[in-house]
Design an enzyme around this catalytic site. Structure first.
Site, PDB file in Angstrom:
ATOM      1  N   THR A 123       1.641  -4.768   4.101  1.00 22.89           N
ATOM      2  CA  THR A 123       1.447  -5.148   5.503  1.00 22.89           C
ATOM      3  C   THR A 123       0.804  -6.524   5.687  1.00 22.89           C
ATOM      4  O   THR A 123       0.975  -7.151   6.726  1.00 22.89           O
ATOM      5  CB  THR A 123       0.574  -4.101   6.235  1.00 22.89           C
ATOM      6  OG1 THR A 123      -0.701  -4.038   5.584  1.00 22.89           O
ATOM      7  CG2 THR A 123       1.220  -2.740   6.249  1.00 22.89           C
ATOM      8  N   ASP A 124       0.074  -6.985   4.659  1.00 23.17           N
ATOM      9  CA  ASP A 124      -0.700  -8.225   4.849  1.00 23.17           C
ATOM     10  C   ASP A 124       0.175  -9.413   5.244  1.00 23.17           C
ATOM     11  O   ASP A 124      -0.203 -10.208   6.105  1.00 23.17           O
ATOM     12  CB  ASP A 124      -1.489  -8.566   3.579  1.00 23.17           C
ATOM     13  CG  ASP A 124      -2.655  -7.615   3.359  1.00 23.17           C
ATOM     14  OD1 ASP A 124      -2.980  -6.850   4.290  1.00 23.17           O
ATOM     15  OD2 ASP A 124      -3.242  -7.629   2.265  1.00 23.17           O
ATOM     16  N   ASP A 137       1.599  -6.625  -4.369  1.00 22.67           N
ATOM     17  CA  ASP A 137       0.751  -6.621  -3.181  1.00 22.67           C
ATOM     18  C   ASP A 137       1.296  -7.785  -2.357  1.00 22.67           C
ATOM     19  O   ASP A 137       1.515  -8.888  -2.900  1.00 22.67           O
ATOM     20  CB  ASP A 137      -0.713  -6.879  -3.584  1.00 22.67           C
ATOM     21  CG  ASP A 137      -1.652  -6.805  -2.389  1.00 22.67           C
ATOM     22  OD1 ASP A 137      -1.425  -7.528  -1.405  1.00 22.67           O
ATOM     23  OD2 ASP A 137      -2.611  -6.028  -2.459  1.00 22.67           O
ATOM     24  N   SER A 138       1.526  -7.596  -1.072  1.00 23.32           N
ATOM     25  CA  SER A 138       2.240  -8.634  -0.320  1.00 23.32           C
ATOM     26  C   SER A 138       1.462  -9.937  -0.206  1.00 23.32           C
ATOM     27  O   SER A 138       2.025 -10.966   0.174  1.00 23.32           O
ATOM     28  CB  SER A 138       2.652  -8.128   1.054  1.00 23.32           C
ATOM     29  OG  SER A 138       1.560  -8.122   1.933  1.00 23.32           O
ATOM     30  N   SER A 139       0.175  -9.929  -0.559  1.00 25.91           N
ATOM     31  CA  SER A 139      -0.555 -11.202  -0.592  1.00 25.91           C
ATOM     32  C   SER A 139      -0.001 -12.098  -1.700  1.00 25.91           C
ATOM     33  O   SER A 139      -0.223 -13.304  -1.702  1.00 25.91           O
ATOM     34  CB  SER A 139      -2.044 -10.953  -0.820  1.00 25.91           C
ATOM     35  OG  SER A 139      -2.544 -10.197   0.252  1.00 25.91           O
ATOM     36  N   THR A 160       0.812  -1.223   0.000  1.00 26.97           N
ATOM     37  CA  THR A 160       0.000   0.000   0.000  1.00 26.97           C
ATOM     38  C   THR A 160       0.841   1.266   0.000  1.00 26.97           C
ATOM     39  O   THR A 160       0.453   2.278  -0.603  1.00 26.97           O
ATOM     40  CB  THR A 160      -0.891   0.012   1.267  1.00 26.97           C
ATOM     41  OG1 THR A 160      -1.766  -1.105   1.206  1.00 26.97           O
ATOM     42  CG2 THR A 160      -1.720   1.272   1.364  1.00 26.97           C
TER      43      THR A 160
HETATM   44  N1  ASP Z   1      -2.698  -5.528   0.520  1.00 26.64           N
HETATM   45  C1  ASP Z   1      -1.604  -4.660   0.891  1.00 26.64           C
HETATM   46  C2  ASP Z   1      -0.311  -5.477   0.885  1.00 26.64           C
HETATM   47  O1  ASP Z   1      -0.125  -6.260   1.771  1.00 26.64           O
HETATM   48  C3  ASP Z   1      -1.820  -4.085   2.219  1.00 26.64           C
HETATM   49  C4  ASP Z   1      -0.738  -3.172   2.697  1.00 26.64           C
HETATM   50  O2  ASP Z   1       0.328  -3.046   2.174  1.00 26.64           O
HETATM   51  O3  ASP Z   1      -0.979  -2.513   3.728  1.00 26.64           O
HETATM   52  O4  ASP Z   1       0.477  -5.317  -0.015  1.00 26.64           O
END
Ligand code: ASP
Length: 364
Positions: A117-118, A85-87, A18
């Site tokens: 953050t994920d 996206d970290s997912s 994000t």
């Molecule tokens: N979906 C995003 C990720 O993990 C969420 C984030 O970065 O806060 O890349």
């Protein structure tokens, strides 16, 4: 010209998340390539053109002065392709990050990894176990709101992470988020949207920022004098996480513990308990341990350790399930991924899982 010897040098790896996302045609956030560094360069808190001139920093470098650091911090941002996206992060990215840090290890005082953050808690846990003899700070951070929006937590998280990477000398993989510096293998994402999204569940924070910024040196790992940085980059993907729930059937458990599996985090009730009257489940677990699968007992509770306090927990110890004490689910998973990649026999793996390798658990 000012004295370049007083500069602290940090290398930043921007993997996605994000922190640098923009909205696409569907109105949802996606990573945006080749715009992040330009944005950082335009933020006075993150780059000072006058200092850049005074210290003759090169064109691709950025520079900022932080009051709590003895000298300015100069840094470069290496953007990954593709940004993720970290997912979508996989072991491939963990190996790339670790190798990139190792390749640049001697030239910088510390490293920052910008990550979504994920799955940040998985990345920080994995990296903590992949590095051996780490003697410099590796600070992982992200943001809940993109730097392209205002207000955003991105600038503060980047600035504080640069400070700890450049000036703290803390020799471990850390996570900085929402005014706290935490041990990387102790964190969990606890909120989907609040800025204070991470907590160190069973261990005190390493440092705080704000009105009363301070580093708690007694909580950080000690510098290792044992030799050069080593990375364990053989990762075992045959590892799983199984949450115990009241209607779990023998068939479900059997299919999860399929023959190719090598390690399992068993996420149990309370202080490490499962239904001890379910002989069918215990038989399947006993058989799995007998086949060499390393099973680690971790609690479903947010805080506190597993212990052998009840018959419903003792039955697991009896069949050879390893206690994870107060380790997080993410760190137990990461430790298995690294340990099962590092050594071959289930005896060696079990032995390592019982040891505290990087401050990830507290033995009582
Ligand atoms: N979906 C995003 C990720 O993990 C969420 C984030 O970065 O806060 O890349």
């Amino acid at each position: 010209m000012s004295d370049p010897a007083e500069l602290r040098k940090v290398l930043v790896f921007y993997t996605g998340g994000t922190i640098g996302m923009k909205r696409n045609d569907h109105g949802v956030l996606v990573p945006a390539s080749d715009v992040f560094v330009k944005k950082i360069r335009s933020c006075p808190e993150l780059h000072d053109p006058e200092l850049a001139e005074a210290y003759c920093v090169r064109e691709h470098e950025l520079i900022t002065k932080i009051p709590s650091c003895p000298g300015p911090i100069t840094y470069q941002v290496r953007e990954y392709h593709p940004l993720l996206d970290s997912s979508n992060v996989s072991p491939r990215e963990w190996v790339i990050i670790a190798k990139n840090i190792q390749e640049n290890y001697n030239e910088f005082d510390g490293f920052v990894v910008l990550n979504g953050t994920d799955t940040l808690a998985y990345t920080s846990s994995i990296l903590s176990f992949m590095f051996k003899n780490l003697a410099k700070p590796v600070v992982i951070t992200g943001a809940q709101i993109s730097i392209f929006e205002d207000p955003s937590d991105a600038k503060m998280n980047i600035l504080s992470s640069l400070t700890f990477a450049g000036c703290s000398d803390i020799p471990e993989v850390c996570v900085y988020f929402g005014s706290k510096l935490m041990r990387g293998n102790r964190v969990r994402k606890v909120h989907t949207s609040q800025l204070d999204a991470f907590e160190s569940l069973n261990y005190p924070v390493l440092a705080e920022t704000g009105m009363h910024s301070r580093i708690h040196r007694g909580n950080t790992l000690q510098k290792s004098e044992r030799g050069p940085l080593i990375i364990h980059n053989k990762l075992c993907e045959a590892v799983g996480v199984l949450f115990i729930f009241p209607t779990l059937t023998r068939t479900q458990l059997l299919s999860f513990l399929e023959p190719t599996l090598e390690g399992v985090v068993l996420v149990t009730y309370g202080s490490g308990n499962i239904p001890s009257h379910r002989q069918d489940l215990l038989d399947v677990l006993r058989n799995a341990v007998g086949r060499g699968i390393v099973v680690v007992n971790v609690t479903q509770c947010a805080r506190g350790p597993v212990s052998v306090s009840y018959e419903t927990g003792r039955c697991l110890q009896e069949i050879g399930v390893v206690s994870g004490h107060d380790i997080t689910i993410e760190a137990a998973y990461a430790k298995l991924v690294v340990v099962c990649g590092m050594v071959r026999t289930s005896e060696e793996r079990t032995e390592l899982m019982k040891q505290v390798l990087r401050g990830e658990m507290t033995l009582l």
